[in-house]
Design a protein around this motif. Sequence first.
Motif, PDB file in Angstrom:
ATOM      1  N   VAL A 154      23.016  47.543  63.088  1.00 27.42           N
ATOM      2  CA  VAL A 154      25.025  47.765  63.363  1.00 27.42           C
ATOM      3  C   VAL A 154      25.682  47.898  61.628  1.00 27.42           C
ATOM      4  CG1 VAL A 154      26.568  46.016  64.004  1.00 27.42           C
ATOM      5  CG2 VAL A 154      25.248  44.950  64.226  1.00 27.42           C
ATOM      6  N   ALA A 155      26.127  49.782  62.448  1.00 30.58           N
ATOM      7  CA  ALA A 155      27.072  49.974  61.828  1.00 30.58           C
ATOM      8  C   ALA A 155      28.306  49.864  60.106  1.00 30.58           C
ATOM      9  CB  ALA A 155      27.680  51.512  62.198  1.00 30.58           C
ATOM     10  N   ASP A 156      27.981  49.821  59.343  1.00 28.06           N
ATOM     11  CA  ASP A 156      28.885  49.269  58.441  1.00 28.06           C
ATOM     12  C   ASP A 156      30.307  49.376  58.720  1.00 28.06           C
ATOM     13  OD1 ASP A 156      29.473  47.316  56.598  1.00 28.06           O
ATOM     14  OD2 ASP A 156      29.344  48.307  55.105  1.00 28.06           O
ATOM     15  N   TRP A 157      31.135  49.051  59.829  1.00 33.53           N
ATOM     16  CA  TRP A 157      32.093  49.689  60.044  1.00 33.53           C
ATOM     17  C   TRP A 157      32.984  48.667  59.104  1.00 33.53           C
ATOM     18  CZ3 TRP A 157      34.439  52.556  64.674  1.00 33.53           C
ATOM     19  CH2 TRP A 157      33.507  53.696  65.040  1.00 33.53           C
ATOM     20  N   GLY A 186      44.097  42.748  65.308  1.00 29.67           N
ATOM     21  CA  GLY A 186      43.837  40.876  64.966  1.00 29.67           C
ATOM     22  C   GLY A 186      44.078  40.900  63.354  1.00 29.67           C
ATOM     23  N   PRO A 187      44.518  39.282  63.374  1.00 29.28           N
ATOM     24  CA  PRO A 187      44.898  39.259  62.130  1.00 29.28           C
ATOM     25  C   PRO A 187      44.097  38.866  60.957  1.00 29.28           C
ATOM     26  CG  PRO A 187      43.865  37.026  63.929  1.00 29.28           C
ATOM     27  CD  PRO A 187      43.350  38.561  64.406  1.00 29.28           C
ATOM     28  N   GLU A 188      43.013  39.218  61.260  1.00 21.94           N
ATOM     29  CA  GLU A 188      42.011  39.220  59.927  1.00 21.94           C
ATOM     30  C   GLU A 188      40.774  39.937  60.104  1.00 21.94           C
ATOM     31  OE1 GLU A 188      40.069  35.634  58.908  1.00 21.94           O
ATOM     32  OE2 GLU A 188      38.492  36.510  59.334  1.00 21.94           O
ATOM     33  N   PRO A 189      40.587  40.830  59.158  1.00 18.69           N
ATOM     34  CA  PRO A 189      39.138  42.167  58.189  1.00 18.69           C
ATOM     35  C   PRO A 189      38.261  41.209  58.238  1.00 18.69           C
ATOM     36  CG  PRO A 189      41.100  42.331  57.264  1.00 18.69           C
ATOM     37  CD  PRO A 189      41.955  41.251  57.916  1.00 18.69           C
ATOM     38  N   ILE A 190      37.171  42.424  58.801  1.00 16.41           N
ATOM     39  CA  ILE A 190      35.615  41.723  58.984  1.00 16.41           C
ATOM     40  C   ILE A 190      35.306  43.024  59.511  1.00 16.41           C
ATOM     41  CG2 ILE A 190      35.900  41.446  61.369  1.00 16.41           C
ATOM     42  CD1 ILE A 190      33.738  38.915  61.239  1.00 16.41           C
ATOM     43  N   ARG A 191      33.779  43.255  58.951  1.00 16.08           N
ATOM     44  CA  ARG A 191      32.679  43.886  58.182  1.00 16.08           C
ATOM     45  C   ARG A 191      32.365  44.046  60.246  1.00 16.08           C
ATOM     46  NH1 ARG A 191      32.872  47.939  55.214  1.00 16.08           N
ATOM     47  NH2 ARG A 191      33.566  47.709  52.969  1.00 16.08           N
ATOM     48  N   LEU A 192      31.987  45.075  60.803  1.00 16.59           N
ATOM     49  CA  LEU A 192      31.380  45.006  62.508  1.00 16.59           C
ATOM     50  C   LEU A 192      30.062  44.254  62.105  1.00 16.59           C
ATOM     51  CD1 LEU A 192      31.871  45.636  64.887  1.00 16.59           C
ATOM     52  CD2 LEU A 192      30.269  47.333  64.337  1.00 16.59           C
ATOM     53  N   PRO A 193      29.189  44.199  60.957  1.00 16.59           N
ATOM     54  CA  PRO A 193      27.491  43.606  60.849  1.00 16.59           C
ATOM     55  C   PRO A 193      28.131  42.109  61.255  1.00 16.59           C
ATOM     56  CG  PRO A 193      27.770  45.368  60.080  1.00 16.59           C
ATOM     57  CD  PRO A 193      28.963  45.432  60.425  1.00 16.59           C
ATOM     58  N   ASP A 194      29.099  41.363  60.717  1.00 14.44           N
ATOM     59  CA  ASP A 194      29.497  39.662  60.385  1.00 14.44           C
ATOM     60  C   ASP A 194      29.738  39.629  61.539  1.00 14.44           C
ATOM     61  OD1 ASP A 194      28.796  40.554  57.730  1.00 14.44           O
ATOM     62  OD2 ASP A 194      30.899  40.728  57.016  1.00 14.44           O
ATOM     63  N   THR A 212      23.877  49.369  58.681  1.00 10.71           N
ATOM     64  CA  THR A 212      23.720  50.545  58.511  1.00 10.71           C
ATOM     65  C   THR A 212      24.710  51.505  58.599  1.00 10.71           C
ATOM     66  OG1 THR A 212      23.546  51.215  60.475  1.00 10.71           O
ATOM     67  CG2 THR A 212      21.688  49.977  60.288  1.00 10.71           C
ATOM     68  N   ARG A 213      24.231  53.109  57.328  1.00 11.35           N
ATOM     69  CA  ARG A 213      26.003  53.737  57.119  1.00 11.35           C
ATOM     70  C   ARG A 213      26.711  54.246  58.180  1.00 11.35           C
ATOM     71  NH1 ARG A 213      24.718  57.695  52.249  1.00 11.35           N
ATOM     72  NH2 ARG A 213      24.162  55.917  51.484  1.00 11.35           N
ATOM     73  N   PRO A 214      27.616  53.842  58.754  1.00 14.51           N
ATOM     74  CA  PRO A 214      28.257  54.814  60.006  1.00 14.51           C
ATOM     75  C   PRO A 214      28.446  56.049  59.579  1.00 14.51           C
ATOM     76  CG  PRO A 214      29.711  53.828  58.102  1.00 14.51           C
ATOM     77  CD  PRO A 214      28.955  53.757  57.494  1.00 14.51           C
ATOM     78  N   PRO A 215      28.241  57.099  60.163  1.00 12.01           N
ATOM     79  CA  PRO A 215      28.328  58.337  60.761  1.00 12.01           C
ATOM     80  C   PRO A 215      29.451  59.203  59.403  1.00 12.01           C
ATOM     81  CG  PRO A 215      29.355  57.740  62.697  1.00 12.01           C
ATOM     82  CD  PRO A 215      28.459  57.126  61.960  1.00 12.01           C
ATOM     83  N   LEU A 216      30.628  58.102  59.858  1.00  9.72           N
ATOM     84  CA  LEU A 216      31.937  59.115  58.207  1.00  9.72           C
ATOM     85  C   LEU A 216      32.432  57.800  57.758  1.00  9.72           C
ATOM     86  CD1 LEU A 216      33.981  61.256  61.295  1.00  9.72           C
ATOM     87  CD2 LEU A 216      32.575  61.888  58.969  1.00  9.72           C
ATOM     88  N   ALA A 217      32.058  58.218  55.750  1.00 11.21           N
ATOM     89  CA  ALA A 217      32.756  56.948  55.185  1.00 11.21           C
ATOM     90  C   ALA A 217      34.228  56.402  55.435  1.00 11.21           C
ATOM     91  CB  ALA A 217      33.153  58.243  53.737  1.00 11.21           C
TER      92      ALA A 217
END
Length: 242
Positions: A154-157, A186-194, A212-217
């Motif tokens: 999963v890309a780390d968005w 939504g009310p809460e940030p989260i990393r996509l892998p989580d 995994t590293r996403p295509p853009l920082a």
Amino acid sequence: MKIAVIGATGTAGRKVVEHINAAGHEAVEISRSTGVDITTGEGLEAALAGAEVAIDASSPWPAEGEDIGEFLSGVMRRVVEASKSAGLKHIVYLSITNIDKPEVAKFDYYRAKALQEEVLAEGSVPCSIVRSAQWMEFALNPAAAEEHVDEVLVADWYIQPIAVDDVAKTLVEVATGAPGNRTIAGPEPIRLPDLARLVLDSRGDNREVKATRPPLASLSDGSLLAPADAELLGPTPRAWVG
């Protein structure tokens, strides 16, 4: 009120139709399955006839090799032209938060959505733009997740996701009111892998999730989090999967 839903069979469109009907309005479903091709405009004006408002929740995709910005701009021009010819009073467009940021606009799809906003705003039909954060339902989307037998990559968005149901409610609220833009997350940030881990756990799926590293920082550095003017709606990711 008679409300046309462009992209009625999509993830958001289906929910929009449900909320329109639940509120006592009449939904006109517009999609390829109803004989309308918004990429060419075929059947669109006739499908919009009699509606007061259109909600554009569509997600058309260009052919391989075609510039996505030019493609989506053309689609929006056809939507605006058909809406004007059909006498619509209001177009509500589902867009994405933060696509006005230069670092986010480097992502081609987001750049193209921003171009669609410009085409809509320059048109002669009153319009509203609802900018939504990424959806909870995006957790395992093939655009950012690759599923294998024993693992999920999963890309780390870094996102502040919102449930599609809350997006649909907002679109219908805007469609049944005076034109005006809204920004929702939504009310809460989260990393996509989580988020993917939460979804898999809720299904009893114990495959390993690897970031995994996403295509853009800019997709992982906080650039996608809710802007200051965003309305924070709906459940947290953990409550959503619960």
